[in-house]
Write a protein that holds these residues in place. Structure first.
Motif, mmCIF file in Angstrom:
data_model
loop_
_atom_site.group_PDB
_atom_site.id
_atom_site.type_symbol
_atom_site.label_atom_id
_atom_site.label_comp_id
_atom_site.label_asym_id
_atom_site.label_seq_id
_atom_site.Cartn_x
_atom_site.Cartn_y
_atom_site.Cartn_z
ATOM 1 N N ARG A 1 1.050 4.241 -2.867
ATOM 2 C CA ARG A 1 0.996 5.674 -2.550
ATOM 3 C C ARG A 1 2.197 6.403 -3.162
ATOM 4 O O ARG A 1 2.055 7.509 -3.688
ATOM 5 C CB ARG A 1 0.987 5.894 -1.037
ATOM 6 N N LEU B 1 -6.148 3.801 -4.838
ATOM 7 C CA LEU B 1 -5.499 3.525 -3.548
ATOM 8 C C LEU B 1 -6.465 2.888 -2.545
ATOM 9 O O LEU B 1 -6.024 2.222 -1.609
ATOM 10 C CB LEU B 1 -4.916 4.810 -2.955
ATOM 11 N N HIS C 1 2.060 9.399 -5.882
ATOM 12 C CA HIS C 1 2.753 10.662 -5.625
ATOM 13 C C HIS C 1 3.659 11.020 -6.806
ATOM 14 O O HIS C 1 3.653 12.160 -7.279
ATOM 15 C CB HIS C 1 3.554 10.569 -4.333
ATOM 16 N N LYS D 1 0.848 -1.202 0.000
ATOM 17 C CA LYS D 1 0.000 0.000 0.000
ATOM 18 C C LYS D 1 0.884 1.253 0.000
ATOM 19 O O LYS D 1 0.604 2.224 -0.713
ATOM 20 C CB LYS D 1 -0.920 -0.012 1.226
ATOM 21 N N ASP D 2 1.975 1.226 0.749
ATOM 22 C CA ASP D 2 2.911 2.342 0.765
ATOM 23 C C ASP D 2 3.515 2.576 -0.620
ATOM 24 O O ASP D 2 3.651 3.715 -1.063
ATOM 25 C CB ASP D 2 4.042 2.106 1.773
#
Length: 137
Positions: free
Chosen positions: A47, A95, A51, A43-44
């Motif tokens: 992200r 997400l 970004h 999940k990070d």
């Protein structure tokens, strides 16, 4: 507070994301690395890719091109979302997808970023770039 382990993971993820965008690493290799991570780390990474794509000002047209490169069927949820406006909002929805959609999401998002970043390096950074992540080779 960011732990040393989390900071190292972020550096590794950033490098892999940018290597794929610059053609220094295959998408399949990145997916294999991604698959070795736990759900929280995955999940990070998603992200981080969002970004990067937003920093590169990815467009829906670039998302369409990225989708073609991703190997994901255009009827899959992340594929349907990424080609809609507003792209920022759609990436946010990606997400929020469940873990069984993470790999497809990575493929779509990373391919979209690769298209947008290629344009950015060609048009905005050519000859004057000071972005460390654009000088990996």
């Amino acid at each position: 507070m960011i732990t040393v382990e989390r900071a190292e993971h972020m550096r590794v993820a950033e490098r892999i994301i940018n290597e794929v965008a610059q053609g220094l690493r295959s998408l399949d290799d990145a997916v294999a690395w991604f698959s070795s991570l736990g759900r929280i780390e995955q999940k990070d990474v998603l992200r981080d890719v969002v970004h990067c794509a937003l920093q590169a000002h990815a467009t829906v047209d670039e998302a369409r091109e990225g989708l073609l490169r991703s190997g994901v069927k255009p009827t899959m949820t992340p594929a349907v979302l990424v080609v809609r406006e507003p792209i920022r909002g759609q990436m946010g929805k990606i997400l929020d997808l469940p873990p069984d959609e993470y790999e497809k999401s990575l493929r779509v998002l990373l391919s979209t970023f690769a298209v947008a970043d290629t344009r950015r390096r060609r048009d905005e950074c050519r000859g004057t770039c000071t972005h460390a992540w654009h000088h990996l080779s």
